[in-house]
Design an enzyme around this catalytic site. Structure first.
Site, short mmCIF file in Angstrom:
data_model
loop_
_atom_site.label_atom_id
_atom_site.label_comp_id
_atom_site.label_asym_id
_atom_site.label_seq_id
_atom_site.Cartn_x
_atom_site.Cartn_y
_atom_site.Cartn_z
CB VAL A 96 -19.46 -1.41 -3.24
CG1 VAL A 96 -19.85 -2.66 -2.72
CG2 VAL A 96 -17.87 -1.26 -3.28
N GLY A 97 -22.61 -0.56 -3.30
CA GLY A 97 -23.89 -0.99 -3.05
C GLY A 97 -24.62 -1.15 -4.30
N GLY A 155 -23.36 3.49 -3.57
CA GLY A 155 -22.36 3.78 -4.41
C GLY A 155 -22.04 2.76 -5.31
N GLY A 206 -25.26 2.48 1.91
CA GLY A 206 -24.38 3.15 0.78
C GLY A 206 -24.77 2.77 -0.51
CE LYS A 224 -4.49 0.91 0.35
NZ LYS A 224 -5.63 0.33 -0.02
P1 NAD Z 1 -18.62 5.28 -3.33
O1 NAD Z 1 -18.15 6.44 -2.76
O2 NAD Z 1 -18.71 4.93 -4.63
O3 NAD Z 1 -20.11 5.03 -2.40
C1 NAD Z 1 -20.31 5.15 -0.83
C2 NAD Z 1 -21.52 5.27 -0.81
O4 NAD Z 1 -21.92 5.22 0.75
C3 NAD Z 1 -22.31 6.50 -1.29
O5 NAD Z 1 -23.67 6.26 -1.73
C4 NAD Z 1 -22.31 7.62 0.01
O6 NAD Z 1 -23.54 8.49 -0.17
C5 NAD Z 1 -22.67 6.62 1.12
N1 NAD Z 1 -22.25 7.14 2.34
C6 NAD Z 1 -21.37 7.61 2.99
N2 NAD Z 1 -21.41 7.73 4.12
C7 NAD Z 1 -22.81 6.92 4.53
C8 NAD Z 1 -23.33 6.72 5.71
N3 NAD Z 1 -22.80 7.26 7.04
N4 NAD Z 1 -24.54 6.16 5.95
C9 NAD Z 1 -25.07 5.59 4.70
N5 NAD Z 1 -24.40 5.79 3.51
C10 NAD Z 1 -23.42 6.48 3.59
O7 NAD Z 1 -17.72 4.22 -2.46
P2 NAD Z 1 -17.48 2.80 -3.01
O8 NAD Z 1 -16.41 2.66 -3.91
O9 NAD Z 1 -19.02 1.91 -3.22
O10 NAD Z 1 -16.93 1.79 -1.72
C11 NAD Z 1 -17.61 1.57 -0.42
C12 NAD Z 1 -17.21 0.99 0.28
O11 NAD Z 1 -16.63 -0.55 -0.01
C13 NAD Z 1 -15.71 1.59 1.16
O12 NAD Z 1 -15.45 1.44 2.45
C14 NAD Z 1 -14.55 1.02 -0.04
O13 NAD Z 1 -13.35 1.10 0.71
C15 NAD Z 1 -15.06 -0.25 0.08
N6 NAD Z 1 -14.51 -1.03 -1.20
C16 NAD Z 1 -14.71 -0.53 -2.43
C17 NAD Z 1 -14.40 -1.40 -3.61
C18 NAD Z 1 -14.68 -0.97 -4.92
O14 NAD Z 1 -14.25 -1.46 -5.74
N7 NAD Z 1 -14.93 0.23 -5.05
C19 NAD Z 1 -13.61 -2.44 -3.20
C20 NAD Z 1 -13.36 -2.87 -1.99
C21 NAD Z 1 -13.95 -2.17 -0.90
#
Ligand code: NAD
Length: 377
Positions: free
Chosen positions: A181-182, A179, A177, A77
């Site tokens: 992932v969700g 975003g 969430g 990292k």
């Molecule tokens: P993103 O920024 O695209 O989405 C995050 C979502 O969470 C957004 O909709 C935001 O509005 C929402 N959010 C933020 N704070 C919140 C809260 N307190 N309550 C409810 N919703 C909330 O991020 P992402 O890429 O989807 O990543 C989400 C998580 O998954 C992170 O912890 C990231 O480290 C982890 N992750 C992501 C990936 C990837 O491929 N993108 C891979 C492994 C892990």
């Protein structure tokens, strides 16, 4: 002065490199934790408040994640001190300089993390070439756009649901969430017949026991809206997403959202950890005591890094998606079986699996932690 050997244990870290270039204001740390399985992959995190300790923790998490995923890659990292929203020219200068400084560190392959994106990776590619998660035009597989991690969560959920006797068709799902992932996890699960009954973003939460239309909700979010703009659901505070009764609860937002103080509010049978460390260790234990199955983050959300590793080998998008399916289904099955037979937490079973693979690989090396082979990358 921080003593870098504070972190040293049987698995690593192999190298801790501090980078400093005063004319640019460049300050960064690279931790290459363990490369017995192959050159390390791990993102560059850019933020004002990063630290060597955080970098080590994240590098170790990548060692375990890459090993558990069955990838020929170790964990590393990098952290870059600075505000990721700084003027683009300044950010570009820092990222290019960081890449150039680490040009000979062939034990580390650059990838994006918080504060960096595929454009940053394109700059790294231009400087030194050793990078994953590139823009499509440069041969990349855009993992957030295609939903690599969400797709993986779909596979993991299906296997885990079968394990606890809860068929995915008709299962009630809540996603915290919405975003990268969700929203993809929700889409994939809806395609498998599950029903989204609750969702939250940073502005609030919505619930409808009869089901939320994932396509409509995704369209609202894609046009810049909030989950609260979805009409056919009750509107709730953001934190109330924890209270919505369901069969599968998927945290996909922030770390530490469930702790000892709120864990009792969850009404679910299964938790699939999309976000990194969304549940504190004490709360995870309390869930297990209540019979709630919890698939740990580094097993459940490995879809993105599997996709990145496939891109590094020049694989097609179709091949990357097939690898995500095969690896995540097999790993989830193995972790849940081990957890049940040995009566240990799924997280412990996952750590044991990952560490056993790393130790076996270390046994093949002259120097346990790294390779002396020429052309290692
Ligand atoms: P993103 O920024 O695209 O989405 C995050 C979502 O969470 C957004 O909709 C935001 O509005 C929402 N959010 C933020 N704070 C919140 C809260 N307190 N309550 C409810 N919703 C909330 O991020 P992402 O890429 O989807 O990543 C989400 C998580 O998954 C992170 O912890 C990231 O480290 C982890 N992750 C992501 C990936 C990837 O491929 N993108 C891979 C492994 C892990």
């Amino acid at each position: 002065m921080e003593d870098v050997f504070t972190f040293a244990d049987a698995l690593g870290p192999l190298k801790v490199i501090h980078v400093h270039e005063p004319t640019l204001g460049l300050r960064a740390v690279l931790v290459v934790d363990n490369v017995a399985l192959g050159p390390s992959i791990g993102g560059v995190r850019m933020a004002v408040d990063v630290s060597t300790a955080e970098c080590f923790r994240l590098a170790r998490a990548m060692t375990l994640k890459n090993s558990a995923a069955g990838l020929p890659h170790g964990g590393g990292k990098a952290v870059l001190y600075g505000d990721p929203k700084m003027p683009k020219a300044q950010k570009q200068a820092l990222i290019r300089a960081l890449a150039k400084t680490l040009r000979n560190e062939d034990t580390y392959i650059f990838a994006p993390d918080m504060g960096t994106d595929e454009e940053c990776m394109a700059w790294v590619r231009d400087e030194i070439g050793r990078v994953v998660a590139l823009p499509r035009e440069l041969g990349g597989i855009p993992l957030d756009e295609i939903g690599a991690t969400g797709l993986g969560i779909g596979h993991v959920t299906e296997v885990a649901a079968r394990h606890c006797g809860c068929p995915i068709a008709g299962a009630r799902v809540v996603v915290q969430g919405f975003g990268a992932v969700g929203k993809h996890a929700a889409r994939v699960l809806a395609e498998k017949g599950a029903v989204l009954v609750g969702a939250a973003d940073s502005t609030g939460a919505i619930a409808n026991p009869a089901g939320i239309d994932v396509g409509k909700l995704s369209a609202i979010k894609a046009s810049g809206g909030r989950v609260l703009d979805y009409e056919d659901a009750s509107k709730l505070d953001r934190e109330a997403v924890i209270d919505i009764a369901c069969d599968v609860w998927i945290p996909a937002a922030r770390p530490d959202v469930i702790d000892e103080g709120n864990v009792d509010r969850l009404k679910t049978r299964l938790i699939i950890e999309g976000a990194n460390i969304p549940i504190t260790p004490a709360a995870e234990k309390m869930l297990a005591d209540r019979g709630v199955l919890c698939v740990p983050d580094f097993i459940a959300n490995a879809g993105g890094v599997i996709c990145a590793a496939m891109e590094y080998r020049g694989a097609s998008e179709v091949a990357a998606l097939a690898a995500i399916e095969e690896k995540l289904r097999r790993n989830t099955r193995e972790v849940l079986e081990q957890s049940a037979t040995r009566r240990i937490l799924p997280r412990q079973a996952a750590v044991d699996l990952a560490v056993a693979r790393v130790k076996k690989a270390m046994g093949y090396r002259r120097y346990g932690l790294f390779s002396s082979a020429p052309g290692f990358v």
